[in-house]
Write a protein that holds these residues in place. Structure first.
Motif, PDB file in Angstrom:
ATOM      1  N   SER A  96       0.843  -1.274  -0.028  1.00 33.17           N
ATOM      2  CA  SER A  96       0.135  -0.085  -0.014  1.00 33.17           C
ATOM      3  C   SER A  96       0.720   1.249   0.012  1.00 33.17           C
ATOM      4  N   LEU A  97       1.946   1.305   0.897  1.00 32.37           N
ATOM      5  CA  LEU A  97       2.848   2.397   0.848  1.00 32.37           C
ATOM      6  C   LEU A  97       3.532   2.679  -0.595  1.00 32.37           C
ATOM      7  N   ALA A  98       3.889   1.473  -1.096  1.00 34.76           N
ATOM      8  CA  ALA A  98       4.691   1.628  -2.273  1.00 34.76           C
ATOM      9  C   ALA A  98       3.575   2.003  -3.584  1.00 34.76           C
ATOM     10  N   MET A  99       2.673   1.787  -3.615  1.00 35.79           N
ATOM     11  CA  MET A  99       1.428   2.452  -4.173  1.00 35.79           C
ATOM     12  C   MET A  99       1.249   3.850  -4.138  1.00 35.79           C
ATOM     13  N   GLN A 100       1.071   4.183  -3.007  1.00 37.47           N
ATOM     14  CA  GLN A 100       0.970   5.820  -2.709  1.00 37.47           C
ATOM     15  C   GLN A 100       2.276   6.510  -3.161  1.00 37.47           C
ATOM     16  N   GLY A 101       3.449   5.766  -2.967  1.00 40.87           N
ATOM     17  CA  GLY A 101       4.458   6.383  -3.517  1.00 40.87           C
ATOM     18  C   GLY A 101       4.630   6.580  -5.122  1.00 40.87           C
ATOM     19  N   SER A 102       4.038   5.739  -5.701  1.00 42.27           N
ATOM     20  CA  SER A 102       3.794   5.760  -7.090  1.00 42.27           C
ATOM     21  C   SER A 102       2.946   6.768  -7.486  1.00 42.27           C
ATOM     22  N   VAL A 103       1.978   7.098  -6.621  1.00 38.98           N
ATOM     23  CA  VAL A 103       0.912   8.459  -7.084  1.00 38.98           C
ATOM     24  C   VAL A 103       1.716   9.617  -6.877  1.00 38.98           C
ATOM     25  N   ARG A 104       2.547   9.901  -5.828  1.00 38.76           N
ATOM     26  CA  ARG A 104       3.432  10.896  -5.663  1.00 38.76           C
ATOM     27  C   ARG A 104       4.354  11.052  -6.501  1.00 38.76           C
ATOM     28  N   ALA A 105       4.936  10.158  -7.052  1.00 40.70           N
ATOM     29  CA  ALA A 105       5.879  10.061  -8.295  1.00 40.70           C
ATOM     30  C   ALA A 105       5.298  10.659  -9.589  1.00 40.70           C
ATOM     31  N   ALA A 106       4.076  10.021  -9.793  1.00 41.92           N
ATOM     32  CA  ALA A 106       3.406  10.489 -11.022  1.00 41.92           C
ATOM     33  C   ALA A 106       3.035  11.783 -11.129  1.00 41.92           C
ATOM     34  N   ARG A 107       2.573  12.315  -9.681  1.00 47.32           N
ATOM     35  CA  ARG A 107       2.040  13.765  -9.430  1.00 47.32           C
ATOM     36  C   ARG A 107       3.239  14.775  -9.994  1.00 47.32           C
ATOM     37  N   ARG A 108       4.459  14.281  -9.662  1.00 47.83           N
ATOM     38  CA  ARG A 108       5.619  15.393  -9.701  1.00 47.83           C
ATOM     39  C   ARG A 108       6.364  14.906 -10.975  1.00 47.83           C
ATOM     40  N   GLY A 109       5.994  13.774 -11.921  1.00 46.26           N
ATOM     41  CA  GLY A 109       6.506  13.764 -13.095  1.00 46.26           C
ATOM     42  C   GLY A 109       7.765  12.841 -13.076  1.00 46.26           C
ATOM     43  N   ASP A 110       8.016  11.971 -12.008  1.00 48.80           N
ATOM     44  CA  ASP A 110       9.146  11.208 -11.974  1.00 48.80           C
ATOM     45  C   ASP A 110       8.633   9.908 -12.402  1.00 48.80           C
ATOM     46  N   GLY A 111       9.060   9.638 -13.732  1.00 52.23           N
ATOM     47  CA  GLY A 111       8.713   8.161 -14.240  1.00 52.23           C
ATOM     48  C   GLY A 111       9.695   7.018 -13.593  1.00 52.23           C
ATOM     49  N   ASP A 112      10.726   7.259 -13.173  1.00 52.73           N
ATOM     50  CA  ASP A 112      11.502   5.990 -12.427  1.00 52.73           C
ATOM     51  C   ASP A 112      11.059   5.565 -11.280  1.00 52.73           C
ATOM     52  N   ALA A 113      10.566   6.578 -10.605  1.00 50.00           N
ATOM     53  CA  ALA A 113      10.178   6.367  -9.115  1.00 50.00           C
ATOM     54  C   ALA A 113       8.603   5.886  -9.578  1.00 50.00           C
ATOM     55  N   LEU A 114       7.897   6.276 -10.264  1.00 52.66           N
ATOM     56  CA  LEU A 114       6.612   5.640 -10.640  1.00 52.66           C
ATOM     57  C   LEU A 114       6.751   4.418 -11.033  1.00 52.66           C
ATOM     58  N   ARG A 115       7.674   3.815 -11.848  1.00 53.96           N
ATOM     59  CA  ARG A 115       7.813   2.246 -12.283  1.00 53.96           C
ATOM     60  C   ARG A 115       8.313   1.444 -10.964  1.00 53.96           C
ATOM     61  N   GLN A 116       9.400   2.190 -10.371  1.00 57.96           N
ATOM     62  CA  GLN A 116       9.723   1.456  -9.265  1.00 57.96           C
ATOM     63  C   GLN A 116       8.582   1.292  -8.110  1.00 57.96           C
ATOM     64  N   GLY A 117       8.001   2.170  -7.778  1.00 60.71           N
ATOM     65  CA  GLY A 117       6.988   1.937  -6.837  1.00 60.71           C
ATOM     66  C   GLY A 117       5.875   0.882  -7.115  1.00 60.71           C
ATOM     67  N   LEU A 118       5.439   0.750  -8.522  1.00 58.05           N
ATOM     68  CA  LEU A 118       4.492  -0.156  -9.054  1.00 58.05           C
ATOM     69  C   LEU A 118       4.982  -1.530  -9.120  1.00 58.05           C
ATOM     70  N   VAL A 119       6.405  -1.729  -9.181  1.00 56.59           N
ATOM     71  CA  VAL A 119       6.914  -2.845  -9.066  1.00 56.59           C
ATOM     72  C   VAL A 119       7.003  -3.489  -7.755  1.00 56.59           C
TER      73      VAL A 119
END
Length: 229
Positions: A96-119
């Motif tokens: 759940s925390l990783a998914m929320q981290g992906s949301v924050r990454a998507a909102r700030r435009g950080d593609g790498d952090a987005l994909r890492q959080g999803l994985v």
């Protein structure tokens, strides 16, 4: 028993209310001012998710109500408590925390952090499901089958229904991952990631309620006894 159920109901209501506030935090009506022609499917998709969560919540409430009624019978006999449930719960919290981290990454435009959080969210969720299967194997090895007792039957019922919802979430997760890898910009995958995160937070909230029903012997609600397995 009644006090315990009321407490768990209020706890779940608070968590779901927080999820709803997180979902509407984006304020899509303001986004429409900045973007002349937004896709109308965005609010409809969010609405569809919340309708599904309402139906799923009703299903869990029915099961919990049946459990509360059955618990009052004199032949109720708790089963041993699998130690692995603690680790499984921790993995779902991490997902759940990783998914929320992906949301924050998507909102700030950080593609790498987005994909890492999803994985990370997907791997931890798969670990949760694998851990639940190991718990089932441990119970079967100790001769606690679904027909052994009412407590065992409700344990299998709760964990199976929740596990099926988690499996369904992984289907949506896979779509979000595919979109995140194909999308040229993180913003293109933002909606799917936000919906996945909301669903993962809901899965965690439901599991925490079920976990409390499983282990909260002091509230008179425990499916499992204090004796570890």
């Amino acid at each position: 028993m009644t006090i315990g159920l009321v407490f768990l109901t209020l706890l779940m209501a608070l968590v779901v209310g927080w999820l709803f506030r997180q979902t509407i935090h984006v304020q899509p009506w303001q986004a429409q001012v900045a973007v002349p022609a937004p896709a109308p499917a965005r609010p409809a998709t969010r609405t569809g998710l919340w309708v599904f969560l309402g139906v799923a919540s009703s299903l869990f409430v029915l099961f919990i109500s049946a459990y509360a009624m059955r618990l009052g019978f004199a032949d109720w006999s708790p089963i041993p408590r699998p130690r692995l449930l603690v680790l499984n719960t921790a993995m779902l919290v991490g997902a759940s925390l990783a998914m929320q981290g992906s949301v924050r990454a998507a909102r700030r435009g950080d593609g790498d952090a987005l994909r890492q959080g999803l994985v990370a969210g997907g791997v931890l969720t798969a670990g949760f499901l694998a851990g639940q299967l190991v718990v089932w194997k441990q119970l079967n090895g100790a001769d606690y089958f679904i027909a052994s007792s009412a407590a065992a039957a409700f344990f299998y019922l709760f964990t199976a229904v929740h596990g099926l919802h988690v499996l369904g979430g992984l289907v949506a997760w896979w779509r979000a991952v595919s979109r995140a890898w194909r999308a040229p910009e993180p913003a293109a995958a933002r909606l799917g990631v936000e919906l996945c995160a909301t669903y993962w937070h809901y899965l965690l909230a439901v599991w925490l309620v079920l976990y409390a029903l499983i282990v909260s012997e002091d509230l008179g609600l425990a499916i499992c006894s204090a004796s570890p397995l």
